[in-house]
Design a protein around this motif. Structure first.
Motif, short mmCIF file in Angstrom:
data_model
loop_
_atom_site.label_atom_id
_atom_site.label_comp_id
_atom_site.label_asym_id
_atom_site.label_seq_id
_atom_site.Cartn_x
_atom_site.Cartn_y
_atom_site.Cartn_z
N GLU A 22 2.79 32.86 -4.92
CA GLU A 22 1.36 32.72 -5.58
C GLU A 22 0.44 32.51 -4.48
N PRO B 271 -2.41 33.19 -1.91
CA PRO B 271 -3.25 34.17 -1.41
C PRO B 271 -3.40 34.22 0.07
N VAL B 272 -3.02 32.97 0.85
CA VAL B 272 -3.12 33.34 2.29
C VAL B 272 -1.78 33.09 3.11
N ILE C 13 3.10 23.05 3.75
CA ILE C 13 2.01 23.89 3.50
C ILE C 13 0.98 23.74 4.40
N CYS D 16 -6.61 26.53 -3.27
CA CYS D 16 -6.75 27.49 -4.73
C CYS D 16 -5.99 26.88 -5.72
N GLY D 17 -4.96 26.23 -5.73
CA GLY D 17 -4.04 25.40 -6.59
C GLY D 17 -3.12 26.30 -7.05
N CYS E 240 -4.33 26.25 4.24
CA CYS E 240 -4.54 26.31 2.73
C CYS E 240 -6.09 26.08 2.30
N VAL E 241 -6.39 27.17 1.36
CA VAL E 241 -7.74 27.31 0.89
C VAL E 241 -8.09 26.43 -0.53
FE1 F3S Z 1 -1.73 28.41 -0.79
FE2 F3S Z 1 -3.45 27.92 -2.70
FE3 F3S Z 1 -1.15 26.46 -2.71
S1 F3S Z 1 -3.73 28.39 -0.48
S2 F3S Z 1 -0.61 26.58 -0.53
S3 F3S Z 1 -1.33 28.54 -2.99
S4 F3S Z 1 -3.22 25.88 -2.99
#
Ligand code: F3S
Ligand code: F3S
Length: 105
Positions: free
Chosen positions: A19, A21-22, A34, A42-43, A39-40
Motif C-alpha cells: 500500500e 506509495p513511497v 516505517i 498518507c495513512g 513516510c508522507v
Molecule cells: Fe507509507 Fe503512507 Fe504508511 S507513506 S508508511 S503508506 S502512512
C-alpha cells in the motif's frame, strides 16, 4: 509519521508494503519499520494490517510507545535509503526488539 508496533513482531504480514506509495516500510529480522522522514502520512498502510500494528504517531498505545523510537532507531545506520524494495531485508533490529521473547503465537 506512522509507526509499526508490537503486533508486527514475528508476524511480518507485509500487506502494508503493497500500500505504501513511497516504499518507506523496511524489513528487519523480527518486524517491519516505517521510515519517519520518508513516510508522507498518507495513512494507506494502517487499515490493511491484519493485526492492527500500524498507528499514527499520536495514536500509538501507551504500552507500545517504545516502538516509536524503534522505528527511528532502525534507521540510525541506514540513513534515508529512499526505498525499501531496492534495499531488501536488513539483518538488524533495535536491541529491545531483538531481546523480545518469541511473539505472534
Ligand atoms: Fe507509507 Fe503512507 Fe504508511 S507513506 S508508511 S503508506 S502512512
Ligand atoms: Fe507487520 Fe502488519 Fe505490515 S504485521 S508487516 S505491519 S501488515
Amino acid at each position: 509519521t506512522y509507526s509499526i508496533a508490537e503486533p508486527c513482531v514475528d508476524v511480518l504480514d507485509k500487506a502494508c508494503i503493497e500500500e505504501c506509495p513511497v516504499d518507506c516500510i523496511y524489513e528487519g529480522n523480527r518486524m517491519l519499520y516505517i521510515h519517519p522522514d520518508e513516510c508522507v502520512d498518507c495513512g494507506a498502510c494502517e487499515p490493511v494490517c491484519p493485526v492492527e500494528a500500524i498507528f499514527y504517531e499520536d495514536d500509538v498505545p501507551e504500552q507500545w510507545s517504545g516502538y516509536v523510537s524503534a522505528n527511528v532507531d532502525f534507521f540510525d545506520d541506514l540513513g534515508s535509503p529512499g526505498g525499501a524494495a531496492k534495499l531488501g531485508k536488513v539483518d538488524y533490529d533495535p536491541p529491545f526488539i531483538k531481546a523480545l521473547p518469541p511473539m505472534g503465537e
